[in-house]
Design an enzyme around this catalytic site. Structure first.
Site, PDB file in Angstrom:
ATOM      1  N   GLU A 168       0.824  -1.005   0.102  1.00  0.00           N
ATOM      2  CA  GLU A 168       0.050  -0.272  -0.216  1.00  0.00           C
ATOM      3  C   GLU A 168       0.725   1.365  -0.109  1.00  0.00           C
ATOM      4  O   GLU A 168       0.222   2.348  -0.358  1.00  0.00           O
ATOM      5  CB  GLU A 168      -0.904  -0.115   1.338  1.00  0.00           C
ATOM      6  CG  GLU A 168      -0.287  -0.001   2.664  1.00  0.00           C
ATOM      7  CD  GLU A 168      -0.103  -1.325   3.136  1.00  0.00           C
ATOM      8  OE1 GLU A 168      -0.158  -1.514   4.348  1.00  0.00           O
ATOM      9  OE2 GLU A 168       0.054  -2.440   2.340  1.00  0.00           O
TER      10      GLU A 168
ATOM     11  N   ASP B 127      10.456  19.183 -33.960  1.00  0.00           N
ATOM     12  CA  ASP B 127      10.854  17.839 -32.939  1.00  0.00           C
ATOM     13  C   ASP B 127       9.667  17.371 -32.042  1.00  0.00           C
ATOM     14  O   ASP B 127       9.748  16.588 -31.322  1.00  0.00           O
ATOM     15  CB  ASP B 127      12.060  18.348 -31.947  1.00  0.00           C
ATOM     16  CG  ASP B 127      13.315  18.881 -32.562  1.00  0.00           C
ATOM     17  OD1 ASP B 127      13.703  17.893 -33.483  1.00  0.00           O
ATOM     18  OD2 ASP B 127      13.855  19.687 -32.284  1.00  0.00           O
TER      19      ASP B 127
ATOM     20  N   ASP C  51       5.500  -0.272   7.309  1.00  0.00           N
ATOM     21  CA  ASP C  51       5.531   0.392   6.118  1.00  0.00           C
ATOM     22  C   ASP C  51       6.123   1.934   6.504  1.00  0.00           C
ATOM     23  O   ASP C  51       6.636   2.415   5.709  1.00  0.00           O
ATOM     24  CB  ASP C  51       4.166   0.593   5.772  1.00  0.00           C
ATOM     25  CG  ASP C  51       3.620  -0.430   4.678  1.00  0.00           C
ATOM     26  OD1 ASP C  51       4.646  -1.252   4.329  1.00  0.00           O
ATOM     27  OD2 ASP C  51       2.450  -0.848   4.695  1.00  0.00           O
TER      28      ASP C  51
ATOM     29  N   ASP D  80      19.080  16.504 -31.409  1.00  0.00           N
ATOM     30  CA  ASP D  80      19.026  17.071 -32.264  1.00  0.00           C
ATOM     31  C   ASP D  80      20.636  17.502 -32.388  1.00  0.00           C
ATOM     32  O   ASP D  80      21.118  17.303 -31.618  1.00  0.00           O
ATOM     33  CB  ASP D  80      18.283  18.227 -32.395  1.00  0.00           C
ATOM     34  CG  ASP D  80      18.180  19.137 -33.601  1.00  0.00           C
ATOM     35  OD1 ASP D  80      18.804  18.624 -34.629  1.00  0.00           O
ATOM     36  OD2 ASP D  80      17.575  20.252 -33.905  1.00  0.00           O
TER      37      ASP D  80
ATOM     38  N   ASN E 115       2.156  -4.617   9.727  1.00  0.00           N
ATOM     39  CA  ASN E 115       2.268  -3.803   8.363  1.00  0.00           C
ATOM     40  C   ASN E 115       2.519  -2.391   8.439  1.00  0.00           C
ATOM     41  O   ASN E 115       3.222  -1.832   7.724  1.00  0.00           O
ATOM     42  CB  ASN E 115       0.919  -4.168   7.744  1.00  0.00           C
ATOM     43  CG  ASN E 115       1.266  -4.401   6.124  1.00  0.00           C
ATOM     44  OD1 ASN E 115       2.165  -4.651   5.642  1.00  0.00           O
ATOM     45  ND2 ASN E 115       0.358  -3.415   5.362  1.00  0.00           N
TER      46      ASN E 115
ATOM     47  N   ASP F 224      14.356  20.864 -29.737  1.00  0.00           N
ATOM     48  CA  ASP F 224      13.865  22.363 -29.338  1.00  0.00           C
ATOM     49  C   ASP F 224      12.868  22.768 -30.362  1.00  0.00           C
ATOM     50  O   ASP F 224      12.412  23.990 -30.249  1.00  0.00           O
ATOM     51  CB  ASP F 224      14.633  23.161 -28.715  1.00  0.00           C
ATOM     52  CG  ASP F 224      16.038  23.613 -29.924  1.00  0.00           C
ATOM     53  OD1 ASP F 224      15.802  23.009 -30.973  1.00  0.00           O
ATOM     54  OD2 ASP F 224      16.765  24.248 -29.493  1.00  0.00           O
TER      55      ASP F 224
ATOM     56  N   ASN G 296       5.383 -14.144   4.788  1.00  0.00           N
ATOM     57  CA  ASN G 296       4.551 -13.809   5.934  1.00  0.00           C
ATOM     58  C   ASN G 296       3.238 -14.727   5.303  1.00  0.00           C
ATOM     59  O   ASN G 296       2.570 -15.586   6.467  1.00  0.00           O
ATOM     60  CB  ASN G 296       4.322 -12.529   6.224  1.00  0.00           C
ATOM     61  CG  ASN G 296       5.362 -11.584   6.986  1.00  0.00           C
ATOM     62  OD1 ASN G 296       6.005 -12.302   7.369  1.00  0.00           O
ATOM     63  ND2 ASN G 296       4.958 -10.548   6.892  1.00  0.00           N
TER      64      ASN G 296
END
Length: 906
Positions: free
Chosen positions: A331, A652, A745, A373, A741, A648, A716
Site C-alpha cells: 500500500e 521535434d 511501512d 538534434d 504492516n 527544441d 508472511n
C-alpha cells in the site's frame, strides 16, 4: 560510442491500428494539406495572392483587422492546457493499489465502523495521493511560468480608415490576422505564414522548422513578382516565410496568408495535443501492480478457506483474510514512488532542470537510447570561421586579411559569416586595419550574384606616396566568384587559372564542403584606372586568393558528455533536419562513430520491420522531417529500447511526445516545451548525465521497496498458511497484522532517501515483472523457514501450545516477524554484504532502528492489552537473536547463489 543491442522485439502496430500511428497519419495529412496550399501561394504572382486574401499593400484597416480576428480567432496554435486542479487531484488517486486499499477499507468499515484499520488505510491513501498531486501541480505551474516570461510583438502596417495613410504598429503576435501586411527586420520572429511582397537581402533562420543550422537566403522580391516554380516543401520556397522562424538579416514586407492552426506550424501542433502514449514507466508500474494484485487474489481466498475450515469461525477468518490482503498489498508503493519522484524532481531542479511529468524521472534512468538534434546540443548554435585556406588547402593569413577587409568595410548589414570573420580577427589580433586603407566604393550583396565587393584605397602599399591604388575584394559563393576569376595566387605569385588549376581549386572547396563546412571564395583585383565609383561590370578578371570555411562549432564539453552517457550504457543517435555533410562533420568532431548517414526520405520507403533494423544500426539521421523523426523513435521502442528525445524545434514536437522521455529547453518553441516531459534551463548534455543518475537512483529505490515488500509479504503469507493448517488458533490477530504492516511501512518511508551502489547506476534499469515474481518466490520463503522455527520454539520451549496461551504465541511471532522484515530492508537494498560492504543512508538506518524499537516495545506498552499482546519472558530474546542471525546468514548465502544464477539482484 555504445553500440545498440536489440532487446526482445515488439511488433509495431499496423498502420491505422495504434494511437501513435493514427496521430502520425493525422500529422502527415495536415502538413501535406497546409504544404500544398502554401506551395500554390508561392507559385502565384504577388498581386494575385493579395487578391486571394482580400488585402492590399497598404494593409488592413483597424475595423477589418478586428472583424478578421473575430472570424479566424487568435493567432495561436493548439497546445495542451493544464487540467483543472480537481481533475489532477482525482487522477493522483487513480492507482490500482489505492483502489484495492479503498475497497478493503470499505469492507472493514462495513464490518466494523470503529475498526482502527479503516483509519490507518485512509491516512495512507490520503497522504499518497495528495503528495503526488501537489508535486505534479507545482511542476506544471513552474513549466507554465516559463511561457509567460516574454510577450512578443511584431510590426504590422494598418490604416485608420479606407482612405487613410498606412501606419506601422507594434501589435501582439496573437492579434495578427490573415491579410495583415507585416514588416520584417533583423531579429524579428515571423508571426504567421507570410507570402513576401518585397524583400532585400533577407536571411531567415529556419532551424526550428527544418533543423538547418545556417540561415537560409530568401529571394529578393519586388512588388510585381510573378511567383516562383512550385515546390513540394514550403520550407524551401524562397518567397515564403513561415511561422516559427526568425529573420537574421535583411528586410522584407509580407502579407499574412495563414494564422494559428492554419499555418504550417499549426498543422503540426494540432495533431500533437491530447492523450499521451503509454511510456516505459507506465507499462512497468501497470505490469508489476497487476502481478501483485493477481498474487493477492489467489492467496487471500486460500488463507480464508483454510482458517474457516480449521477454526470453524468464518467471521474471524474473513477479518483475518482482509488483514492478510492488506499485508499482501504494497500500500505504500504509490507513496514511495511519489516520494522518490518528488525527491528526484527537487534534486534535478537544483541542477537547472524542470520536471513537468514525474514519471519521466524513472524513464530518464531507464533510457538506453538518446535521440538528439544537433544544433545547440552538440554544437554552440553560432557560426564561426573554422579555417582560411589558400588555393592548395593550406592555412594562409593573406586569405584571412582579405576576407576581413571585405567584411569590415562593407556598409550594409553584416550577416553571421561577416561577423564570424571579424570575431576571428578580433580574438586573434591577426589583422590590423589602419590609415593604409580607406573605403572607396562597394557593390552590395544580392541573391542573384551571391557575392559582394568592396573597393579600398591602399595608397601606401604600391606606387609610392601620393599615388593611389584601388583594390577590389570580392567574397561570395564559390561557383559565382570562380566564374569571374582568370588568375589565382599561388605561394605569393599570381598565375593564370588554367582548366586544370580550376578543377584543382574546385576540388579543394568541395572537400571542405564534404567536411560539413560552408565555404566562401575570396578574390581580388587591382584596378588599373582608379575612380570614384564602381559597378557589377567591374567584378571581372579577378584573382582567386583562397577560401573561408565556416561551421557551427561543437561544444567544448560535448565529447566528454557523450562519453559519460556511453559509460552509463546510453547509445546516442543524432536525428537532425540539417544537411548530412554538416551532421557527419559535427558528429565526428564530438567522437560519434558516424558510419553511414541515413537521409529522412530513405526511411519513407521502408516498412516498420525494415526501419527497426535500420534504426538499430544507424547512428546519424539527416534531412529528417517531423513525421520521420517520430517514426524513428517508435522503431527504436519496438526493438525494446527506452528512448529519450532531446529537441527544441517545431519539427521535434511529435518525436518529443512519442519518446519515453521528451527533453527540451526553456528557449525552445512553445510546442516543443509542451510536448516535453523535462525542460532543461541549459541546453547541455552534461545536465542530462546527472539526470540519468538521479533517474536510476529513483528507480532503484522504488524497486527496493517493491522487492522488500513483495518477498516479505509472500513469506508472511506462506507462514500464515502453515500456521493456519497446523495450529488450533489464529497465529496472529488481524489487528496485529495491520499494526505490523503499518510499522514496517512507516520504516519504508525512508527508502527514497537511500543511496544506490555505484555498480547499479552504470546500466539502464527497466521494469521486469517476471523478475519481481521470481525474486518474490525465491527469496520470500526464507523468512518462512525462520517463522516456522519460531513457531516451534514458541510451541515447545515456551509452551504456547493452546488457545489459552495464544497471546504469548502471537506476541512472539509478531516481534520475530517485524524484526525479520525490518532486517530484510538491509539485506535486499544491496547485492553486497550489508553494514560491511554497503551501508544504508542515515534516514534508512534511523527508521529501521525506530521500527525495531517499536516492535520490541509494543508487547510491554500500555497498548499491549488492547492489541492482544502479552509481555514476553527474558529467555525469549536469546532465541530471537539466534533466529535473526541465522536468517541473515542464510539470506546472504542465497543472495550470492541467486546473483550467480540470474546475474541480477535489484
Amino acid at each position: 560510442m555504445t553500440m545498440l543491442t536489440p532487446r526482445t522485439p515488439t511488433k509495431l502496430a499496423p498502420p491505422g491500428k495504434g494511437r501513435r500511428e493514427r496521430k502520425a497519419a493525422e500529422l502527415e495529412s495536415r502538413t501535406r494539406i497546409a504544404g500544398e496550399r502554401l506551395a500554390g501561394l508561392s507559385a502565384r504572382p504577388g498581386v494575385q495572392v493579395l487578391q486571394e486574401v482580400d488585402a492590399s499593400r497598404s494593409g488592413l484597416t483597424h475595423a477589418e483587422a478586428a472583424l478578421r480576428l473575430e472570424r479566424h480567432g487568435a493567432n495561436v496554435v493548439a497546445h495542451e492546457r493544464a487540467p483543472r486542479w480537481w481533475f489532477q487531484l482525482a487522477k493522483a488517486f487513480w492507482n490500482p493499489f489505492i483502489g484495492v486499499l479503498v475497497f478493503l477499507a470499505a469492507v472493514m468499515w462495513w464490518q466494523d465502523p470503529a475498526d482502527p484499520g479503516v483509519v490507518i488505510l485512509s491516512v495512507m491513501v490520503a497522504i499518497s495521493g495528495l503528495l503526488r498531486f501537489w508535486q505534479e501541480f507545482r511542476s506544471g505551474r513552474a513549466a507554465d511560468a516559463l511561457k509567460k516570461l516574454v510577450t512578443t510583438t511584431c510590426a504590422v502596417q494598418r490604416r485608420a480608415g479606407s482612405g487613410s495613410a498606412p501606419t506601422t504598429f507594434e501589435v501582439p503576435m496573437d492579434q495578427v490576422v490573415p491579410g495583415d501586411v507585416v514588416k520584417l527586420a533583423a531579429g524579428d520572429l515571423i508571426p504567421a505564414d507570410l507570402r513576401l511582397i518585397t524583400s532585400k537581402d533577407l536571411m531567415v533562420g529556419q532551424a526550428a522548422l527544418s533543423g538547418e543550422s545556417l540561415p537560409v537566403a530568401k529571394a529578393d522580391t519586388r512588388t510585381d513578382d510573378r511567383g516562383q516554380s512550385e515546390t513540394t516543401d514550403p520550407v524551401e520556397a524562397d518567397n515564403l516565410c513561415l511561422m516559427g522562424t526568425s529573420v537574421t538579416s535583411g528586410t522584407a514586407t509580407g502579407v499574412v496568408v495563414a494564422t494559428g492552426a492554419d499555418t504550417w506550424f499549426g498543422s503540426m501542433a494540432g495533431s500533437l495535443v491530447g492523450e499521451r502514449p503509454q511510456t516505459n514507466f507506465d507499462n512497468g508500474v501497470r505490469k508489476v501492480s497487476f502481478l501483485l494484485i493477481r498474487f493477492m487474489l489467489v492467496m487471500v481466498p486460500v488463507v480464508f478457506a483454510i482458517n474457516g475450515l480449521t477454526k470453524g469461525d468464518w467471521d474471524e477468518a474473513f477479518l483475518f483474510g482482509i488483514a492478510v490482503a492488506v499485508g499482501l498489498t504494497p500500500e505504500m508503493l504509490p507513496m514511495v514512488v511519489s516520494a522518490n519522484l518528488a525527491r528526484g524532481a527537487v534534486a534535478m531542479s537544483k541542477r537547472k532542470v524542470v520536471v513537468k511529468r514525474l514519471n519521466a524521472i524513472q524513464n530518464l534512468g531507464a533510457m538506453d537510447v538518446l535521440c538528439t538534434d544537433k544544433t545547440g546540443t552538440l554544437t554552440e548554435d553560432r557560426i564561426v570561421l573554422d579555417r582560411y585556406l589558400d588555393v592548395h588547402g593550406n592555412e594562409d593569413g593573406e586569405v584571412l586579411e582579405y576576407g576581413y577587409l571585405n567584411s569590415h568595410f562593407q556598409t550594409g548589414l553584416k550577416n553571421l559569416m561577416d561577423q564570424a570573420v571579424i570575431n576571428r580577427v578580433d580574438e586573434a589580433e591577426e589583422v590590423v586595419v589602419d590609415a593604409r586603407f580607406s573605403m572607396v566604393d562597394e557593390i552590395p550583396f544580392d541573391f542573384a550574384r551571391r557575392r559582394m565587393s568592396v573597393v579600398l584605397d591602399r595608397n601606401s602599399i604600391v606606387g609610392g606616396p601620393g599615388r593611389p591604388e584601388h583594390v577590389m575584394i570580392t567574397k561570395g559563393a564559390v561557383e559565382e566568384v570562380l566564374d569571374l576569376c582568370t588568375h589565382m595566387r599561388d605561394r605569393g605569385e599570381t598565375v593564370e587559372l588554367t582548366d586544370q588549376l580550376r578543377w584543382h581549386v574546385t576540388r579543394i572547396a568541395e572537400e571542405n564542403n564534404r567536411r560539413g563546412l560552408r565555404v566562401l571564395a575570396v578574390a581580388t583585383r587591382t584596378m588599373s584606372t582608379p575612380r570614384a565609383t564602381y559597378s557589377v561590370a567591374d567584378e571581372d578578371r579577378l584573382t582567386l586568393v583562397g577560401f573561408l570555411a565556416f561551421l557551427d562549432p561543437p561544444k567544448a564539453d560535448a565529447a566528454r558528455a557523450l562519453q559519460a552517457l556511453a559509460d552509463k550504457g546510453i547509445a546516442v543517435k543524432v536525428v537532425t533536419g540539417d544537411n548530412d555533410l554538416v551532421a557527419a562533420r559535427v558528429c565526428a568532431d564530438v567522437g560519434i562513430d558516424v558510419g553511414r548517414v541515413v537521409l529522412g526520405p530513405e526511411t519513407d520507403a521502408l516498412d516498420d520491420t525494415a526501419l527497426r533494423a535500420l534504426a538499430a544500426r544507424t547512428t546519424v539521421f539527416a534531412k529528417v522531417n517531423p513525421v520521420q523523426k517520430a517514426r524513428i523513435v517508435r522503431a527504436l521502442q519496438a526493438d525494446g529500447h527506452t528512448v529519450g528525445f532531446l529537441g527544441d524545434g517545431i519539427n521535434d514536437a511529435a518525436a518529443l511526445r512519442d519518446a519515453d522521455v521528451g527533453i527540451s529547453v526553456d528557449t525552445a518553441v512553445d510546442i516543443a516545451k509542451e510536448s516535453a516531459d523535462i525542460i532543461l534551463l541549459e541546453k547541455d548534455l552534461t545536465v542530462l548525465e546527472q539526470g540519468v543518475i538521479q533517474g536510476r537512483t529513483t528507480f532503484g529505490n522504488t524497486i527496493k521497496y517493491i522487492k522488500m515488500t513483495a518477498s516479505s509479504n509472500f513469506g508472511n503469507v506462506f507462514s500464515v498458511l502453515v500456521a493456519s493448517a497446523f495450529i488450533p488458533f489464529q497465529p496472529m490477530l488481524a489487528i496485529m497484522l495491520l499494526v505490523q504492516n503499518l510499522v514496517y511501512d512507516i520504516a519504508q518511508l525512508a527508502t527514497p532517501w537511500d543511496r544506490m551502489d555505484e555498480e547499479y547506476l552504470r546500466k539502464p534499469r527497466n521494469w521486469d515483472a517476471k523478475g519481481i515474481g521470481r525474486f518474490m518466490v525465491c527469496i520470500g520463503p526464507i523468512s518462512s523457514i525462520f517463522d516456522i522455527a519460531m513457531f516451534v520454539i514458541m510451541w515447545n520451549v515456551f509452551a504456547a501450545d493452546s488457545a489459552a496461551h495464544q497471546a504469548l504465541f502471537q506476541s512472539g511471532w509478531f516481534i520475530e516477524g517485524l524484526l525479520s522484515q525490518t532486517l530484510i530492508v538491509h539485506m535486499i537494498r544491496t547485492r553486497k554484504i550489508p553494514f560491511i560492504q554497503s551501508r544504508a543512508s542515515w534516514p534508512v538506518m534511523v527508521m529501521t532502528v525506530l521500527a525495531v524499537l517499536t516492535g520490541l516495545y509494543l508487547p510491554f506498552s500500555p497498548l499491549a492489552s488492547s492489541l492482544g499482546f502479552v509481555a514476553l519472558p527474558a529467555s525469549y530474546f536469546p532465541w530471537l537473536i539466534g533466529v535473526l542471525l541465522a536468517y541473515c546468514t542464510l539470506t546472504q548465502l542465497l543472495k550470492t547463489l541467486y546473483i550467480r544464477k540470474f546475474g541480477t539482484w535489484l
